[in-house]
Design an enzyme around this catalytic site. Structure first.
Site, short mmCIF file in Angstrom:
data_model
loop_
_atom_site.label_atom_id
_atom_site.label_comp_id
_atom_site.label_asym_id
_atom_site.label_seq_id
_atom_site.Cartn_x
_atom_site.Cartn_y
_atom_site.Cartn_z
N LYS A 24 -7.61 -5.12 4.86
CA LYS A 24 -6.31 -4.75 5.42
C LYS A 24 -5.27 -5.82 5.06
CE LYS A 24 -8.14 -1.10 7.16
NZ LYS A 24 -8.08 0.12 6.32
N VAL A 50 3.21 0.33 4.19
CA VAL A 50 2.47 1.04 5.25
C VAL A 50 1.05 0.49 5.37
CG1 VAL A 50 3.79 3.15 4.88
CG2 VAL A 50 1.67 2.86 3.62
N THR A 51 0.43 0.69 6.54
CA THR A 51 1.07 1.11 7.77
C THR A 51 1.49 -0.14 8.54
OG1 THR A 51 -1.02 1.23 9.00
CG2 THR A 51 -0.27 3.24 7.94
N GLN A 61 8.89 -14.16 21.33
CA GLN A 61 8.65 -15.59 21.54
C GLN A 61 9.27 -16.44 20.42
OE1 GLN A 61 4.49 -16.28 23.31
NE2 GLN A 61 4.25 -14.33 22.24
N LYS A 117 -6.52 -4.64 -3.14
CA LYS A 117 -7.06 -5.38 -1.99
C LYS A 117 -8.10 -4.54 -1.26
CE LYS A 117 -3.59 -4.73 1.65
NZ LYS A 117 -4.14 -3.53 2.17
N CYS A 151 -2.09 -2.69 7.72
CA CYS A 151 -2.07 -3.61 6.57
C CYS A 151 -0.82 -4.48 6.51
CB CYS A 151 -2.25 -2.83 5.29
SG CYS A 151 -3.92 -2.14 5.16
N ASP A 204 0.79 -1.25 0.00
CA ASP A 204 0.00 0.00 0.00
C ASP A 204 0.82 1.30 0.00
OD1 ASP A 204 -1.94 -1.91 0.19
OD2 ASP A 204 -2.71 -1.31 2.15
N GLU A 230 -4.54 -0.67 -1.34
CA GLU A 230 -5.84 -0.83 -0.67
C GLU A 230 -6.83 0.07 -1.39
OE1 GLU A 230 -5.94 -0.10 3.57
OE2 GLU A 230 -8.12 -0.23 3.62
#
Ligand code: C5J
Length: 224
Positions: free
Chosen positions: A136, A161-162, A206, A133, A166, A24, A72
């Site tokens: 998001k 971005v962002t 993790q 798209k 997204c 995007d 987007e």
């Protein structure tokens, strides 16, 4: 196997089987007058990463690896825009411009309008894939999964971005589909620095629960 110095540990990928997904980088988010600024955001931090994203794209092109761009946006009749998404774009105090409204760069977040184009510095080359798209995440309501399967790609580098909307949504979608994902830290940006920092921390927490992160310089060294 080639590798990239990354966090939480080095990221290895099969030679020739890596793709870049640039999320995007469109005028709607990066320039004044688009969706981002209609929501009351300062777009300057997003403009600042354009040269870094360009360097990353150039590295992939030079290595002969696929570059996939997303935008987007919605159909002009907004039939692919849930009313909830449109309603939540109406921020009090931000001039009340929302998806589909006429803005300074045409209708906001609508396919075919000037604001929905990629920023000129990051325009796709002929033959590169540009996915429109409506959501998001770039896997939702697009052929991205089929495209990657056809290309035999299992490893993805992300920019754009962002970071926390997204980019993160798409990385999580990709992670759930079994792709090994790395976020290029300085080729992504948010209107909210604390959200970018939190996203990077979450991705690599993790043991890399969503994936890896690394600066563009490290990615380019790995490609070389
Ligand atoms: C947003 C995006 N932030 N590309 N879209 O609405 O992250």
């Amino acid at each position: 196997m080639p590798s990239i110095v990354a966090a939480p540990y080095d990221y290895s990928f099969p030679a020739g089987k890596l793709a870049l997904i640039v999320i995007d980088m469109q005028r709607d988010f990066v320039e004044e007058g688009g969706f981002g600024s209609a929501l009351g955001n300062d777009v300057r931090p997003l403009q600042a990463i354009v040269p870094t994203v360009a360097r990353l794209i150039a590295g992939f092109r030079a290595a002969g690896l696929p570059v996939i761009h997303t935008r987007e946006g919605h159909k002009p009749d907004l039939s692919d825009c849930p009313p909830s998404k449109r309603a939540r774009g109406q921020m009090p105090g931000s001039g009340s411009l929302t998806i589909g409204d006429a803005g300074p760069m045409g209708r906001i977040l609508v396919d075919g309008e000037p604001g929905n184009d990629l920023v000129p510095e990051l325009a796709a080359l002929p033959g590169e894939i540009v996915l429109l798209k409506p959501g998001k995440g770039a896997f939702y309501a697009t052929p991205l999964q089929e495209i990657l399967q056809k290309l035999g790609i299992g490893h993805l580098i992300f920019a754009g971005v962002t970071t926390e909307v997204c980019v993160q949504t798409t990385m999580r979608e990709a992670n759930d589909r079994g792709y090994e994902c790395l976020l290029a830290e300085d080729a992504t940006e948010s209107y909210f620095p604390e959200f970018k920092a939190a996203t990077i921390a979450m991705i690599r927490a993790q043991g890399g629960i969503v994936g890896w992160t690394a600066p563009v310089e490290a990615v380019l060294r790995g490609l070389a």
